[in-house]
Scaffold this active site. Sequence first.
Site, PDB file in Angstrom:
ATOM      1  N   ASP A   1      58.234 -20.453 105.189  1.00 39.39           N
ATOM      2  CA  ASP A   1      57.332 -19.302 105.235  1.00 39.39           C
ATOM      3  C   ASP A   1      57.223 -18.724 106.651  1.00 39.39           C
ATOM      4  OD1 ASP A   1      55.028 -17.547 104.519  1.00 39.39           O
ATOM      5  OD2 ASP A   1      55.027 -18.758 102.709  1.00 39.39           O
TER       6      ASP A   1
ATOM      7  N   HIS B   1      50.647 -15.280 106.122  1.00 36.16           N
ATOM      8  CA  HIS B   1      51.206 -15.612 104.807  1.00 36.16           C
ATOM      9  C   HIS B   1      51.454 -17.124 104.660  1.00 36.16           C
ATOM     10  CE1 HIS B   1      54.481 -15.442 101.697  1.00 36.16           C
ATOM     11  NE2 HIS B   1      53.836 -14.362 101.267  1.00 36.16           N
TER      12      HIS B   1
ATOM     13  N   SER C   1      53.517 -14.668  95.649  1.00 34.06           N
ATOM     14  CA  SER C   1      53.536 -15.590  96.789  1.00 34.06           C
ATOM     15  C   SER C   1      52.360 -16.561  96.735  1.00 34.06           C
ATOM     16  CB  SER C   1      53.419 -14.816  98.105  1.00 34.06           C
ATOM     17  OG  SER C   1      54.643 -14.246  98.451  1.00 34.06           O
TER      18      SER C   1
END
Length: 763
Positions: A152, A223, A541
């Site tokens: 990520d 994220h 996600s």
Amino acid sequence: MGFLNGICLVKCLCSLLLTSLVFILRIHAAPENTYIVHMDKTLMPKVFSSHHSWYSSVVDSLKSTNIASSSHPPSSPSLVYFYDSGAHGFSALLSAEELETLKMSPGFLSAYPDRTVTVDTTHTPEFLSLNTYSGLWPVSNYGEDIIIGVIDTGVWPESESYKDDGMSPVPSRWKGKCQEGQEFNSSMCNSKLIGAKYFNKGVIAANPGITISMNSARDTIGHGTHTSSTAGGNYVDGVSYFGYAKGTAGGIAPRSKVAMYKVIWNEGRYASDVLAGMDEAIHDGVDVISISMGFDGLPLYEDPIAIASFAAMEKGVRVSSSAGNNGSHLGTLHNGIPWVMTVAAGTIDRSFPGIVSLGDGETITGWTLFPANAIVQDLALIYNKTLSSCNSSVLLSNAPGGIIICDNTGSLYTQISEIAVSRVPAAIFISDETEPSIIMSCPGVVISTEDAPALIKYVTSNKEAKASIKFQQTNLGTKPAPAVASYSSRGPSPSCPGVLKPDIMAPGSVVLAAYTPNNYSAVIGGYIFLSSNFALLSGTSMACPHASGVAALLKGAHPEWSAAAIRSAIVTTANPLDNTMKPIRDNGDTNLSLASPLAMGAGQIDPNQALDPGLIYDATPQDYVNLMCTMNFTQEQIMTITRSKSYNCSNPSSDLNYPSFIALYDPNVSKATIQIFRRTVTNVGEGSATYKVKIVQPDGSTIAISPETLVFSKTYEKQSFSVTINYGGNNKEKVSFGEIVWMEENGKHKVRSPVVVSPVISS
Ligand SMILES: *[C@@H]1O[C@H](CO)[C@@H](O)[C@H](O)[C@H]1NC(C)=O
Ligand SMILES: *[C@@H]1O[C@H](CO)[C@@H](O)[C@H](O)[C@H]1NC(C)=O
Ligand SMILES: *[C@@H]1O[C@H](CO)[C@@H](O)[C@H](O)[C@H]1NC(C)=O
Ligand SMILES: *[C@@H]1O[C@H](CO)[C@@H](O)[C@H](O)[C@H]1NC(C)=O
Ligand SMILES: *[C@@H]1O[C@H](CO)[C@@H](O)[C@H](O)[C@H]1NC(C)=O
Ligand SMILES: *[C@@H]1O[C@H](CO)[C@@H](O)[C@H](O)[C@H]1NC(C)=O
Ligand SMILES: *[C@@H]1O[C@H](CO)[C@@H](O)[C@H](O)[C@H]1NC(C)=O
Ligand SMILES: *[C@@H]1O[C@H](CO)[C@@H](O)[C@H](O)[C@H]1NC(C)=O
Ligand SMILES: *[C@@H]1O[C@H](CO)[C@@H](O)[C@H](O)[C@H]1NC(C)=O
């Protein structure tokens, strides 16, 4: 030590020099691109001591033939990465001419240009019925000692979600480490966050001379901090997003270990870096890989996630990946890879009501996430057609003070932004956006088009129309939930349409998890940016790490199960019903029709049921190869993925032993077609068992099963059956669906497979 440092110093000086040399040469040289190159390791000439030296030599020879007689360096500044565990080969900066020469080298399998990847809580464990008293949490000991590798944007190591209170020590089998870098030192890992590494040679190769703004595993985007804490974060009490979603945050596998592999950068997101991160995760010994990103429109043999996850699957590493956010058209899904678990996103039973109380005592409930407790009390309501498109802050600022009503015209994002920078004290937006999806930077509420007429009627029939608005509200138990999120990408999988994808749905909409406090997660007005240690994000996600966490728990409970067995357990026990006990609906469908398996796979993930599935549809690496053998791939393309000659195509079969079924028809031909599937199930229940089949027929097609009863005399016994799907020929672009359920006679287990009859989607 001093000696080694000396060598390093010389080398560094040297490469500095070389960099400028190469730069000068490049002015005249052919343009170069990064290519990912796959090699057959078995063909390495004996003179090389390692495949690294072999790959270096291959690249060096290309360079020396090209720039003949120039004083070209003996080492290879053009090599970007070596790949070992997830793929066999390397990436390198090559010109088109060099690539052609490389294709002639012994051992060359395939090459393709580097490309960019698409990046796709407090309450979700409860929503998934995880609890301390029974089921998967206590049985797996909350995922203790299971290692989740997250590919990520990095991690914020100071986040409370990574504190290691109550954690067991780092397992001795762990080969990973905490890589030092900018604002990141080796003591920032602990027995929760056990590894952090970063990969940006691909970004740098593609953008020579670029400065990496945070050259370490530290997250600047948020994220990766969010996804990794969703999968494996520790408990943190008293968190919220500016007063919304208050509670205790915890990951799905709260006692698991997390290792971060940062491959996404503010400066770029490249396949060569993604492949390097996965390669390293497999090498380090993770048990689960969670990857919330994907490549659109690539065949399996050019998709780094497909390639590296094959190696992962061989080692028993479970890979869970996101379906993508390109819904709601069919055929938009990525990561439709037969050997990974592909996760769709659903809504959860939590809402953030913005409550509008009208002067006449009526109330209208919309949604809001305005990050403060704005006081909007008995203000005039203004509905003026000159203003109600809400697209000019100048015009709006001249309006009399009050709550402006904005029509459902143009973009909601623009309307919110224009109101935010105007002098308007509050607004009500009429919109089809029924899920909070946009940062609410003004004191506003979004109401649905169905609720709008009552509001308009009140304001147009009352000269003194007034209203009040309440912020910072959170409701639980919202019904119906889950529904498939409209943005969730849909099957069939473009890269392998014959395997039903996505596999499963997990919570993805407005999920609360840890975030990076160095970047904003809310805005007030146009210029005030607010940071928070926890943020609400939406997307597949966010769904993927929920499934990764469940896979980690199942690995803890059943260490002996293969990656395919775990996926089968998750698929066959998924829940197709919502919290009103009706079939799950599809928010991406204007008529809110029932969700098809192309939107949600088998349904909502149900961790406690997955613990004890009764029967398992298993698959071996050779089974996946048998499938690829029917896909018109060349031997080199297959070996790019398998990396080994020990597989062969002597038993090609498109009929993978998968826990779900897809029958495709050509929508341009009205002709009945029959498709036959064979499946083998393994009894993982205790002792003998008898199962009888129950079928829900799809519209316009029929399903027949033979035999209709399966008798097992002991645990691990296998039984086979056939499924005949007879498509009637008249569905005309329509997707229809049904199910096949093996019911144990004593009622203990129910093994359900979704079946979909779908038109072929032409690309
Ligand atoms: C790592 O950084 C932390 C916080 O900045 C500091 O307290 C610690 O001493 C550093 N450790 C090492 C080994 O440099
Ligand atoms: C901050 O976050 C936004 C998205 O929320 C992202 O586009 C931006 O690049 C981030 N800024 C930095 C400095 O990382
Ligand atoms: C998915 O969406 C991205 C961004 O909007 C777009 O670039 C891409 O082409 C889409 N892919 C597919 C398969 O629709
Ligand atoms: C604002 O919306 C109105 C009505 O939809 C349109 O006529 C006008 O051109 C828009 N103005 C701007 C600045 O976009
Ligand atoms: C509507 O707003 C415009 C622009 O502010 C203003 O000129 C007009 O008088 C308003 N109409 C009414 C009925 O208030
Ligand atoms: C929604 O329902 C209406 C009325 O039944 C129908 O005409 C329309 O085609 C449907 N839309 C979709 C996308 O199915
Ligand atoms: C199979 O692959 C070959 C070579 O790549 C190609 O020419 C041919 O069109 C493909 N056939 C089908 C049915 O896709
Ligand atoms: C193919 O693989 C199978 C299973 O490993 C093996 O038994 C068989 O001999 C192989 N066939 C060929 C032609 O290599
Ligand atoms: C069906 O026909 C349409 C129109 O000719 C064409 O665009 C489409 O590609 C065809 N679909 C398939 C699956 O062949």
